[in-house]
Design an enzyme around this catalytic site. Structure first.
Site, PDB file in Angstrom:
ATOM      1  N   ASP A  17      53.425 -13.372  31.243  1.00 23.40           N
ATOM      2  CA  ASP A  17      54.554 -12.727  30.906  1.00 23.40           C
ATOM      3  C   ASP A  17      54.278 -11.942  29.267  1.00 23.40           C
ATOM      4  O   ASP A  17      54.000 -12.685  28.219  1.00 23.40           O
ATOM      5  CB  ASP A  17      55.944 -13.643  30.724  1.00 23.40           C
ATOM      6  CG  ASP A  17      57.047 -12.909  30.693  1.00 23.40           C
ATOM      7  OD1 ASP A  17      57.145 -11.964  30.101  1.00 23.40           O
ATOM      8  OD2 ASP A  17      57.952 -13.457  31.283  1.00 23.40           O
ATOM      9  N   SER A  55      61.761  -8.594  32.662  1.00 26.29           N
ATOM     10  CA  SER A  55      61.171  -9.640  33.422  1.00 26.29           C
ATOM     11  C   SER A  55      61.726  -9.831  34.755  1.00 26.29           C
ATOM     12  O   SER A  55      60.798  -9.521  35.942  1.00 26.29           O
ATOM     13  CB  SER A  55      60.828 -10.917  32.568  1.00 26.29           C
ATOM     14  OG  SER A  55      60.127 -10.884  31.582  1.00 26.29           O
ATOM     15  N   ASN A  76      67.759  -8.337  34.168  1.00 22.87           N
ATOM     16  CA  ASN A  76      67.952  -9.935  33.843  1.00 22.87           C
ATOM     17  C   ASN A  76      69.610 -10.358  33.958  1.00 22.87           C
ATOM     18  O   ASN A  76      69.754 -11.377  34.205  1.00 22.87           O
ATOM     19  CB  ASN A  76      67.328  -9.971  32.498  1.00 22.87           C
ATOM     20  CG  ASN A  76      65.820  -9.888  32.373  1.00 22.87           C
ATOM     21  OD1 ASN A  76      65.267  -9.704  33.424  1.00 22.87           O
ATOM     22  ND2 ASN A  76      65.328  -9.844  31.122  1.00 22.87           N
ATOM     23  N   ASP A 164      55.049 -13.647  25.832  1.00 23.81           N
ATOM     24  CA  ASP A 164      56.288 -12.994  25.646  1.00 23.81           C
ATOM     25  C   ASP A 164      57.055 -13.595  24.522  1.00 23.81           C
ATOM     26  O   ASP A 164      57.720 -12.928  23.675  1.00 23.81           O
ATOM     27  CB  ASP A 164      56.783 -12.966  26.878  1.00 23.81           C
ATOM     28  CG  ASP A 164      58.149 -12.416  26.935  1.00 23.81           C
ATOM     29  OD1 ASP A 164      58.438 -11.063  26.906  1.00 23.81           O
ATOM     30  OD2 ASP A 164      59.386 -13.024  27.024  1.00 23.81           O
ATOM     31  N   HIS A 168      58.324 -11.599  21.263  1.00 25.94           N
ATOM     32  CA  HIS A 168      59.713 -11.355  20.748  1.00 25.94           C
ATOM     33  C   HIS A 168      59.958 -11.986  19.253  1.00 25.94           C
ATOM     34  O   HIS A 168      60.690 -11.341  18.538  1.00 25.94           O
ATOM     35  CB  HIS A 168      60.562 -12.220  21.646  1.00 25.94           C
ATOM     36  CG  HIS A 168      61.073 -11.438  23.099  1.00 25.94           C
ATOM     37  ND1 HIS A 168      61.692 -10.098  22.986  1.00 25.94           N
ATOM     38  CD2 HIS A 168      60.717 -11.618  24.405  1.00 25.94           C
ATOM     39  CE1 HIS A 168      61.819  -9.783  24.352  1.00 25.94           C
ATOM     40  NE2 HIS A 168      61.062 -10.526  25.151  1.00 25.94           N
ATOM     41  N   ASP A 211      54.033  -8.813  33.532  1.00 28.82           N
ATOM     42  CA  ASP A 211      55.101  -8.018  34.045  1.00 28.82           C
ATOM     43  C   ASP A 211      55.659  -6.802  33.026  1.00 28.82           C
ATOM     44  O   ASP A 211      56.400  -5.944  33.785  1.00 28.82           O
ATOM     45  CB  ASP A 211      56.469  -9.089  33.937  1.00 28.82           C
ATOM     46  CG  ASP A 211      56.593  -9.650  32.717  1.00 28.82           C
ATOM     47  OD1 ASP A 211      55.661  -9.862  31.969  1.00 28.82           O
ATOM     48  OD2 ASP A 211      57.632 -10.241  32.708  1.00 28.82           O
ATOM     49  N   HIS A 212      55.280  -6.620  31.856  1.00 24.12           N
ATOM     50  CA  HIS A 212      55.705  -5.525  30.937  1.00 24.12           C
ATOM     51  C   HIS A 212      54.890  -5.755  29.686  1.00 24.12           C
ATOM     52  O   HIS A 212      54.308  -6.783  29.389  1.00 24.12           O
ATOM     53  CB  HIS A 212      56.983  -5.484  30.810  1.00 24.12           C
ATOM     54  CG  HIS A 212      57.539  -7.005  30.128  1.00 24.12           C
ATOM     55  ND1 HIS A 212      57.245  -7.533  28.917  1.00 24.12           N
ATOM     56  CD2 HIS A 212      58.416  -7.871  30.839  1.00 24.12           C
ATOM     57  CE1 HIS A 212      57.823  -8.790  28.757  1.00 24.12           C
ATOM     58  NE2 HIS A 212      58.497  -8.896  29.926  1.00 24.12           N
ATOM     59  N   HIS A 321      61.157  -5.158  24.731  1.00 20.95           N
ATOM     60  CA  HIS A 321      61.006  -4.636  26.026  1.00 20.95           C
ATOM     61  C   HIS A 321      62.082  -4.154  26.826  1.00 20.95           C
ATOM     62  O   HIS A 321      63.223  -4.544  26.586  1.00 20.95           O
ATOM     63  CB  HIS A 321      59.886  -5.214  26.698  1.00 20.95           C
ATOM     64  CG  HIS A 321      60.172  -6.400  27.227  1.00 20.95           C
ATOM     65  ND1 HIS A 321      60.962  -6.831  28.204  1.00 20.95           N
ATOM     66  CD2 HIS A 321      60.252  -7.914  26.623  1.00 20.95           C
ATOM     67  CE1 HIS A 321      61.149  -8.254  28.499  1.00 20.95           C
ATOM     68  NE2 HIS A 321      60.846  -8.626  27.676  1.00 20.95           N
TER      69      HIS A 321
END
Length: 382
Positions: A17, A55, A76, A164, A168, A211-212, A321
C-alpha cells in the site's frame, strides 16, 4: 470460467500500500531485494491507479480489472442516496470454500478478502485486525510460502500497509519513509530466500504492485469549503483531503455548485457528476455524488465533518493521496518474476485495471470481462 491447466503453477501476490513509483530511485538507498527482482523479472515504468487514487477503489480495480464506475467502490467513504446511509466497512465472520478465482486461495490480512464477490470469497482469509506492518508481513509471507510448498493452496495474497502509513505520517520524502522502504526491501529479500530454499522458483510466479503513490501536504495548503456545504442545502458530505463528494438537497444542486465555484479558488476543481472527465472512468455509477470537488496536488480540502488535516502517528498528516491519477506522485509500482515472466525486462506504464489479467494468465484461468488492455502487458511473458 476455467481453462485447461497445463502445469500446476503457483502465484504469490504482494500488495504494498502506498509505494510510490520512484521510491526505487531514492538517492543513496540500496535495495538489493528489489534489485534482484528487476534482474530476474519484469518492471513497469509505473502503475497508473484508477481515480480517485484511494485505497479501496484501487484494491478492487487491481483485483477485478474493472474501473471504479464499473465495480462501484467509488471511494473509501460512500453514501447511498436511495437508502440515505453512509458506507460502513464492517469486519464480519464469513467462511467459504469457493473462490471466485476457481483456485485454492489464501489472503493474508488483505482488505475485503472476507467480503463475497458473486457469492464467493477467498478460500481462506486471515482477516485484518490492525494495519499490518513489516514484521507481520514477513510472518505472512512465511506462512504463504509454506502453504504453497505443501500444495495446500494455488494462490496467496499478502498485504503490507506500513509504507502507506509512514507516507501519511511523515511525508513521502522523509527519512522515516526511506527507512520503511528499506525494511520492505528486507522483507522482499526474505521472500526470495524462502522461494529459493524450498525450490519454488521453478513453479511459483510472483506479482508485486501498489495501489497508489503519495504526495507532500502541509497545514499551509488547505481549502475550507464548509461555508458552502451547510446542512440547509446539503444532505451528505463524504471524505475530505484530495476529493470531496457532496449530495445537495433536492433542488439545491445549482446553488451549491455556484457557491463552490464562486469561491474562486484556483486550487480546487468543482464538477457536476455529468461533467467529470471521461478519462477518470468514474461518473457512470449511482454511488458517485452529484457534486465532486477535487484538490490540486498537495492541497487539502476541509469540510464541516473534517475541519482539520487527518491525524497520524506524528500529528497532522504530511503525506496524502486521492488526487488526479495523471499526477506522477499518485503513480504506483508493478513488478513480476517467475517461470512465466521474462528476465531483466522493462515495460512501459501499466494501469491498475491491467493487473487482473496478468494474475489470471499466471494461474492459467480465463479472466472474467474486464477493462484491462492486453497490449500493454503481452510482451512481459516468455
Amino acid at each position: 470460467m476455467t481453462s485447461q491447466v497445463v502445469e500446476n503453477k503457483k502465484l504469490l501476490v504482494l500488495l504494498i500500500d502506498g509505494f510510490r513509483w520512484d521510491y526505487f530511485n531514492i538517492p543513496g538507498l540500496q535495495l538489493p531485494g528489489f534489485s534482484r527482482l528487476f534482474e530476474q523479472g519484469v518492471k513497469a515504468d509505473y502503475m497508473i491507479p484508477d481515480f480517485p487514487t484511494l485505497s479501496f477503489p484501487n484494491f478492487y480495480s487491481l483485483m477485478t480489472g474493472l474501473h471504479t464506475e464499473d465495480h462501484g467502490f467509488v471511494g473509501n467513504y460512500m453514501y447511498h442516496e436511495e437508502k440515505q446511509s453512509s458506507f460502513e466497512y464492517k469486519m464480519v465472520n464469513l467462511e467459504s470454500n469457493q473462490s471466485h478465482w476457481k483456485k485454492r486461495t489464501y489472503m493474508f490480512e488483505w482488505p475485503g478478502c472476507h467480503v463475497p464477490v458473486h457469492n464467493m470469497t477467498s478460500t481462506f482469509c486471515d482477516k485484518m485486525n490492525e494495519w499490518p506492518m513489516v514484521p507481520q508481513t514477513v510472518n505472512n509471507l512465511k506462512k504463504a510460502v509454506d502453504l504453497l510448498k505443501t500444495d495446500k493452496i494455488d494462490f496467496a495474497g499478502v498485504y503490507l500497509n506500513a509504507v502507506d502509513r509512514w507516507g501519511h505520517s511523515y511525508g513521502p520524502n522523509s527519512k522515516e519513509v526511506f527507512d520503511i522502504v528499506k525494511q520492505t526491501d528486507e522483507a522482499i529479500q526474505e521472500m526470495l530466500l524462502l522461494l529459493k530454499t524450498y525450490n519454488l522458483e521453478k513453479n511459483t510466479n510472483v506479482v508485486i504492485f501498489s495501489d497508489h503513490g503519495m504526495t507532500e501536504i502541509s497545514e499551509s495548503r488547505t481549502i475550507d469549503i464548509s461555508d458552502h456545504i451547510g446542512s440547509v442545502d446539503v444532505i451528505a458530505v463524504e471524505d475530505k483531503g484530495a476529493v470531496c463528494s457532496i449530495w445537495p438537497r433536492e433542488g439545491k444542486i445549482d446553488k451549491v455548485y455556484t457557491g463552490l465555484t464562486s469561491m474562486g479558488n484556483s486550487h480546487i476543481k468543482v464538477f457536476k457528476k455529468e461533467t467529470l472527465p471521461d478519462r477518470w472512468h468514474y461518473r457512470n455509477n449511482k454511488l458517485v455524488a452529484p457534486i465532486i470537488v477535487v484538490a490540486d496536488l498537495g492541497w487539502y480540502i476541509l469540510t464541516p465533518g473534517g475541519p482539520s488535516i487527518d491525524k497520524y502517528m506524528n500529528g497532522p498528516a504530511k503525506g496524502y493521496h486521492g488526487y488526479d491519477n495523471a499526477e506522477e506522485d499518485m503513480h504506483g509500482i508493478f513488478l513480476a518474476m517467475g517461470p512465466d515472466f521474462k528476465k531483466n525486462y522493462k515495460t512501459g506504464p501499466v494501469r491498475a485495471v491491467d493487473i487482473y489479467q496478468v494474475m489470471c494468465k499466471a494461474l492459467k484461468i480465463q479472466p472474467l470481462p474486464h477493462k484491462g488492455d492486453w497490449s500493454r502487458l503481452k510482451d512481459i511473458f516468455k
